[in-house]
Scaffold this motif. Structure first.
Motif, mmCIF file in Angstrom:
data_model
loop_
_atom_site.group_PDB
_atom_site.id
_atom_site.type_symbol
_atom_site.label_atom_id
_atom_site.label_comp_id
_atom_site.label_asym_id
_atom_site.label_seq_id
_atom_site.Cartn_x
_atom_site.Cartn_y
_atom_site.Cartn_z
ATOM 1 N N ALA A 108 9.794 -6.891 20.496
ATOM 2 C CA ALA A 108 10.100 -5.701 21.296
ATOM 3 C C ALA A 108 11.507 -5.772 21.876
ATOM 4 O O ALA A 108 12.002 -4.787 22.423
ATOM 5 C CB ALA A 108 9.076 -5.560 22.420
ATOM 6 N N ARG A 131 10.989 3.892 16.839
ATOM 7 C CA ARG A 131 9.572 3.804 16.453
ATOM 8 C C ARG A 131 9.377 3.867 14.937
ATOM 9 O O ARG A 131 8.466 3.240 14.399
ATOM 10 C CB ARG A 131 8.761 4.895 17.148
ATOM 11 N N GLY A 132 10.227 4.606 14.238
ATOM 12 C CA GLY A 132 10.123 4.673 12.775
ATOM 13 C C GLY A 132 10.546 3.365 12.123
ATOM 14 O O GLY A 132 9.917 2.893 11.182
ATOM 15 N N ALA A 173 10.452 0.397 13.571
ATOM 16 C CA ALA A 173 9.418 -0.592 13.862
ATOM 17 C C ALA A 173 8.202 -0.384 12.961
ATOM 18 O O ALA A 173 7.627 -1.349 12.441
ATOM 19 C CB ALA A 173 9.006 -0.517 15.338
ATOM 20 N N ALA A 174 7.818 0.867 12.757
ATOM 21 C CA ALA A 174 6.668 1.145 11.890
ATOM 22 C C ALA A 174 6.924 0.659 10.472
ATOM 23 O O ALA A 174 6.034 0.104 9.822
ATOM 24 C CB ALA A 174 6.361 2.644 11.896
ATOM 25 N N ALA A 175 8.135 0.850 9.984
ATOM 26 C CA ALA A 175 8.460 0.386 8.630
ATOM 27 C C ALA A 175 8.384 -1.137 8.535
ATOM 28 O O ALA A 175 7.879 -1.692 7.555
ATOM 29 C CB ALA A 175 9.845 0.883 8.218
ATOM 30 N N VAL A 189 6.556 -3.160 10.415
ATOM 31 C CA VAL A 189 5.132 -3.534 10.473
ATOM 32 C C VAL A 189 4.477 -3.294 9.118
ATOM 33 O O VAL A 189 3.677 -4.118 8.638
ATOM 34 C CB VAL A 189 4.423 -2.743 11.597
ATOM 35 N N ALA A 190 4.829 -2.197 8.489
ATOM 36 C CA ALA A 190 4.266 -1.906 7.167
ATOM 37 C C ALA A 190 4.736 -2.910 6.124
ATOM 38 O O ALA A 190 3.960 -3.321 5.250
ATOM 39 C CB ALA A 190 4.628 -0.477 6.753
ATOM 40 N N HIS A 191 6.010 -3.315 6.189
ATOM 41 C CA HIS A 191 6.478 -4.374 5.279
ATOM 42 C C HIS A 191 5.580 -5.609 5.402
ATOM 43 O O HIS A 191 5.155 -6.197 4.407
ATOM 44 C CB HIS A 191 7.903 -4.827 5.635
ATOM 45 N N ARG A 213 3.668 3.639 20.106
ATOM 46 C CA ARG A 213 4.415 3.086 18.977
ATOM 47 C C ARG A 213 3.609 2.066 18.174
ATOM 48 O O ARG A 213 3.756 1.979 16.958
ATOM 49 C CB ARG A 213 5.732 2.478 19.454
ATOM 50 N N ALA A 271 1.049 4.100 16.099
ATOM 51 C CA ALA A 271 1.723 4.737 14.967
ATOM 52 C C ALA A 271 2.081 3.705 13.903
ATOM 53 O O ALA A 271 1.912 3.957 12.694
ATOM 54 C CB ALA A 271 2.979 5.467 15.447
ATOM 55 N N ALA A 272 2.563 2.542 14.331
ATOM 56 C CA ALA A 272 2.927 1.502 13.367
ATOM 57 C C ALA A 272 1.709 1.060 12.559
ATOM 58 O O ALA A 272 1.795 0.849 11.343
ATOM 59 C CB ALA A 272 3.547 0.308 14.097
ATOM 60 N N VAL A 311 0.917 3.778 9.959
ATOM 61 C CA VAL A 311 1.894 3.711 8.855
ATOM 62 C C VAL A 311 1.568 2.526 7.944
ATOM 63 O O VAL A 311 1.628 2.630 6.713
ATOM 64 C CB VAL A 311 3.333 3.618 9.412
ATOM 65 N N ALA A 312 1.208 1.416 8.548
ATOM 66 C CA ALA A 312 0.856 0.234 7.754
ATOM 67 C C ALA A 312 -0.422 0.470 6.953
ATOM 68 O O ALA A 312 -0.518 0.045 5.790
ATOM 69 C CB ALA A 312 0.704 -0.990 8.663
ATOM 70 N N ALA A 314 0.712 2.454 3.949
ATOM 71 C CA ALA A 314 1.512 1.664 3.013
ATOM 72 C C ALA A 314 0.639 0.689 2.225
ATOM 73 O O ALA A 314 0.834 0.501 1.013
ATOM 74 C CB ALA A 314 2.608 0.911 3.768
ATOM 75 N N GLN A 334 10.575 -3.469 -1.529
ATOM 76 C CA GLN A 334 9.592 -2.509 -0.995
ATOM 77 C C GLN A 334 10.176 -1.558 0.065
ATOM 78 O O GLN A 334 9.683 -1.494 1.206
ATOM 79 C CB GLN A 334 8.298 -3.186 -0.513
ATOM 80 N N LYS A 364 10.926 1.437 2.479
ATOM 81 C CA LYS A 364 10.066 2.450 3.108
ATOM 82 C C LYS A 364 10.906 3.312 4.029
ATOM 83 O O LYS A 364 11.725 2.804 4.780
ATOM 84 C CB LYS A 364 8.965 1.784 3.954
ATOM 85 N N VAL A 423 10.252 6.277 7.000
ATOM 86 C CA VAL A 423 9.205 6.879 7.822
ATOM 87 C C VAL A 423 9.738 8.198 8.387
ATOM 88 O O VAL A 423 10.731 8.209 9.127
ATOM 89 C CB VAL A 423 8.762 5.919 8.947
ATOM 90 N N TYR A 462 11.207 9.793 11.644
ATOM 91 C CA TYR A 462 10.237 9.680 12.743
ATOM 92 C C TYR A 462 10.873 8.977 13.927
ATOM 93 O O TYR A 462 11.537 7.976 13.761
ATOM 94 C CB TYR A 462 9.000 8.914 12.267
#
Lengths: 111, 111
Positions: free
Chosen positions: A7, A13-14, A16-18, A20-22, B13, B16-17, B20-21, B24, B45, B47, B49, B111
């Motif tokens: 953090a 937020r986008g 961070a979301a990407a 987390v998805a990675h 956040r 949302a993360a 998104v995960a 994905a 990979q 991404k 968002v 996003y």
């Protein structure tokens, strides 16, 4: 699966979301074909996203996960946008049984 | 891969993360073994968002993706925490070539 995010980086937020998805995708691919992946998917692939406030704190979490023989995937940012190349942004732990996470991430707060 | 998130739900956040995960990971599993997945993984990979501001707008994006024969995975929240059960939260499109996304998500904002 638990994903622990830094953090302190001030990621949007986008972004961070990407990240987390990675981490979640990497952990899924590493677990491909395993009973623990099948069990996790059958349970609706639950994910909890937690926070740390420094690279050192994330390193401590990773070390605890390894010590507890949990699978860990760390993500470094490619540095194309908001961060320096190679910045450690987050780590995914698991998939694993819920009770396996307690000694590793039990004291962390929600992101 | 592009993940489109509903910004109108007021998700935190971390929430949302996680959504998104979910998307994905679902898109990755659906593409398992395909050349398009291998190409995407070899590229790190990537991404992006993006956001929409209503369920209807997300539905429009999904419809465009289907019309352009792109793979789509939609995520409904289980409703255990912040949202009503069954709320559509986001959709992952791809993996696919970068230029395939333009007619589907080219007008959306980050996003």
């Amino acid at each position: 699966m638990v994903i622990v995010v830094r953090a302190d980086l001030g990621m949007g937020r986008g972004k961070a979301a990407a990240q987390v998805a990675h981490a979640a995708v990497a952990a899924t691919l590493t677990a491909a074909g395993s009973p623990r992946l099948r069990a996790w998917l059958a349970d609706g692939q639950p994910k909890v996203v937690l926070r740390v406030d420094s690279a050192a704190a994330l390193g401590d979490v990773v070390a605890r996960a390894v010590a507890h023989r949990l699978p860990v995937e760390t993500i470094e940012d490619a540095g194309r946008t908001q961060l320096e190349p190679g910045t450690l942004t987050c780590a995914a732990i698991g998939p694993a049984d819920d009770d396996a996470f307690e000694p590793v991430t039990g004291e962390l707060r929600l992101y």
